[in-house]
Write a protein that holds these residues in place. Sequence first.
Motif: not given
Length: 214
Positions: A150-159
């Motif tokens: 979940v955190l990797c997904t959010v970091i990707k979208q933020i990036g």
Amino acid sequence: KMSKSLGNVLDPYELINTYGVDALRYFLVREVPFGQDGAFIHTRFIQRLNSDLANDLGNLCQRVLSFIAKNNQGEIPNCYELTQEDDILMNASQALLSKVRPFVLEDQALHRYSEEIWKVISLANQYVDHQAPWALKKTDLKRMQTVLYVLCTVIKQIGILLLPIMPTSASRLLDQLSLSSELLTFSSIDVPLVSGTSLPVPQGLFPRIQEREG
């Protein structure tokens, strides 16, 4: 107002050489509404970089990616059953694009664009603290992996959303998720990460800046 006679003229190249162009771009976007006057205070500049970039975004990425490197063989984790807490963060992140688009296309309110992104970064940091993957490592590995996914997904979208503001830094962040260039677009923002993808050794993106004396 800047004036040579007052001796308060800022040299943007000096700021860029000292702190980087992305840091200056972020500060101006966040602090100065487009088309309006704004104030540049050096201490405020440093505080914003340390608070938003080093503490909030930088710490989020470093703690998540470093934990994956040490505890998940340096690979994108598996995703198992999602909980309500997962959905709250994922939904907030997935809603960002539609929420911020009018700020750019209609209002040119880039400061609001960045504010909304940082709201989700704050939620993600709270999520890390509450979910405590370091504790889950001892009790529930599947849950640990899901939290990290979940955190990797959010970091990707933020990036991806940060690419227009901080292109170099955001690209370096997305490189740490081993994303191909065709996935670095708004149209690809919801494409799921592939579990098992090998990740490079994580690198810090935003070191804290020490205030200069005098």
